[in-house]
Motif scaffolding. Sequence first.
Motif, PDB file in Angstrom:
ATOM      1  N   ALA A   5       0.838  -1.204   0.000  1.00 52.19           N
ATOM      2  CA  ALA A   5       0.000   0.000   0.000  1.00 52.19           C
ATOM      3  C   ALA A   5       0.870   1.250   0.000  1.00 52.19           C
ATOM      4  O   ALA A   5       0.591   2.223  -0.706  1.00 52.19           O
ATOM      5  N   ALA A   6       1.952   1.231   0.769  1.00 55.81           N
ATOM      6  CA  ALA A   6       2.869   2.374   0.812  1.00 55.81           C
ATOM      7  C   ALA A   6       3.526   2.584  -0.548  1.00 55.81           C
ATOM      8  O   ALA A   6       3.666   3.713  -1.018  1.00 55.81           O
ATOM      9  N   ALA A   7       3.915   1.488  -1.191  1.00 56.72           N
ATOM     10  CA  ALA A   7       4.545   1.576  -2.510  1.00 56.72           C
ATOM     11  C   ALA A   7       3.567   2.151  -3.534  1.00 56.72           C
ATOM     12  O   ALA A   7       3.933   3.006  -4.345  1.00 56.72           O
ATOM     13  N   ARG A   8       2.308   1.671  -3.483  1.00 54.92           N
ATOM     14  CA  ARG A   8       1.289   2.200  -4.404  1.00 54.92           C
ATOM     15  C   ARG A   8       1.056   3.689  -4.146  1.00 54.92           C
ATOM     16  O   ARG A   8       0.900   4.471  -5.071  1.00 54.92           O
ATOM     17  N   SER A   9       1.052   4.063  -2.896  1.00 57.34           N
ATOM     18  CA  SER A   9       0.857   5.456  -2.528  1.00 57.34           C
ATOM     19  C   SER A   9       1.996   6.324  -3.073  1.00 57.34           C
ATOM     20  O   SER A   9       1.770   7.404  -3.608  1.00 57.34           O
ATOM     21  N   GLN A  10       3.228   5.826  -2.972  1.00 54.60           N
ATOM     22  CA  GLN A  10       4.395   6.547  -3.496  1.00 54.60           C
ATOM     23  C   GLN A  10       4.308   6.679  -5.020  1.00 54.60           C
ATOM     24  O   GLN A  10       4.604   7.729  -5.569  1.00 54.60           O
ATOM     25  N   GLU A  11       3.907   5.586  -5.702  1.00 57.84           N
ATOM     26  CA  GLU A  11       3.761   5.621  -7.160  1.00 57.84           C
ATOM     27  C   GLU A  11       2.704   6.643  -7.563  1.00 57.84           C
ATOM     28  O   GLU A  11       2.896   7.393  -8.522  1.00 57.84           O
ATOM     29  N   ALA A  12       1.600   6.669  -6.852  1.00 58.86           N
ATOM     30  CA  ALA A  12       0.524   7.620  -7.151  1.00 58.86           C
ATOM     31  C   ALA A  12       1.011   9.056  -6.934  1.00 58.86           C
ATOM     32  O   ALA A  12       0.696   9.953  -7.718  1.00 58.86           O
ATOM     33  N   TYR A  13       1.797   9.267  -5.885  1.00 60.20           N
ATOM     34  CA  TYR A  13       2.349  10.588  -5.598  1.00 60.20           C
ATOM     35  C   TYR A  13       3.279  11.020  -6.743  1.00 60.20           C
ATOM     36  O   TYR A  13       3.187  12.147  -7.232  1.00 60.20           O
ATOM     37  N   LEU A  14       4.144  10.129  -7.184  1.00 58.50           N
ATOM     38  CA  LEU A  14       5.046  10.447  -8.292  1.00 58.50           C
ATOM     39  C   LEU A  14       4.238  10.776  -9.546  1.00 58.50           C
ATOM     40  O   LEU A  14       4.533  11.755 -10.241  1.00 58.50           O
ATOM     41  N   GLU A  15       3.217   9.992  -9.843  1.00 61.18           N
ATOM     42  CA  GLU A  15       2.373  10.261 -11.013  1.00 61.18           C
ATOM     43  C   GLU A  15       1.743  11.645 -10.936  1.00 61.18           C
ATOM     44  O   GLU A  15       1.708  12.378 -11.927  1.00 61.18           O
ATOM     45  N   ARG A  16       1.254  12.038  -9.741  1.00 65.79           N
ATOM     46  CA  ARG A  16       0.664  13.374  -9.578  1.00 65.79           C
ATOM     47  C   ARG A  16       1.714  14.457  -9.809  1.00 65.79           C
ATOM     48  O   ARG A  16       1.451  15.469 -10.457  1.00 65.79           O
ATOM     49  N   LEU A  17       2.919  14.231  -9.289  1.00 66.46           N
ATOM     50  CA  LEU A  17       3.997  15.208  -9.490  1.00 66.46           C
ATOM     51  C   LEU A  17       4.343  15.346 -10.966  1.00 66.46           C
ATOM     52  O   LEU A  17       4.536  16.461 -11.469  1.00 66.46           O
ATOM     53  N   LEU A  18       4.419  14.221 -11.672  1.00 64.38           N
ATOM     54  CA  LEU A  18       4.747  14.244 -13.100  1.00 64.38           C
ATOM     55  C   LEU A  18       3.676  15.000 -13.891  1.00 64.38           C
ATOM     56  O   LEU A  18       3.997  15.755 -14.803  1.00 64.38           O
ATOM     57  N   LEU A  19       2.420  14.832 -13.514  1.00 70.20           N
ATOM     58  CA  LEU A  19       1.333  15.548 -14.186  1.00 70.20           C
ATOM     59  C   LEU A  19       1.457  17.054 -13.972  1.00 70.20           C
ATOM     60  O   LEU A  19       1.070  17.848 -14.828  1.00 70.20           O
ATOM     61  N   GLN A  20       2.021  17.465 -12.842  1.00 74.88           N
ATOM     62  CA  GLN A  20       2.159  18.888 -12.535  1.00 74.88           C
ATOM     63  C   GLN A  20       3.196  19.580 -13.424  1.00 74.88           C
ATOM     64  O   GLN A  20       3.230  20.802 -13.507  1.00 74.88           O
ATOM     65  N   LEU A  21       4.033  18.808 -14.107  1.00 79.25           N
ATOM     66  CA  LEU A  21       5.057  19.406 -14.957  1.00 79.25           C
ATOM     67  C   LEU A  21       4.465  20.116 -16.173  1.00 79.25           C
ATOM     68  O   LEU A  21       5.159  20.876 -16.840  1.00 79.25           O
TER      69      LEU A  21
END
Length: 131
Positions: A5-21
């Motif tokens: 769950a923590a790993a999925r949460s980190q992946e989702a966070y990275l995806e959100r950051l990438l979208l912000q670019l």
Amino acid sequence: HALQAAARSQEAYLERLLLQLDDPSNHPTAIPSIRMFGPEAVEALIKLLTNADPDARFGAAIALGEIGDQRALPGLVKALKDPQAPVRYWALDALGKLRAGETVDEIRPLLKDKHPSIKKLAKEIIKILSR
């Protein structure tokens, strides 16, 4: 399950950051956060170098320069031919940060770029990489 769950949460966070670019006003906060992911973010950032949005492309180039992973070299070299000047500039900057001496021949055409800032940076980076 907690680790997954923590790993999925980190992946989702990275995806959100990438979208912000896709918005340069987000770059000052998104890029340092992406940099913390380090090598984990590199593949996604390389993909963003060919995104339809030029803001996402130059944000990805900046982040790749800061992470400093050699896997980014081919994508950054391709980005030197991007139609958008900010993408070319930041790809060039990233190659300088990566100390990618093998890319000097690909950088040379930018010595004739129509944008003075790109020409100047190309000259500086070629000098650094040729040492």
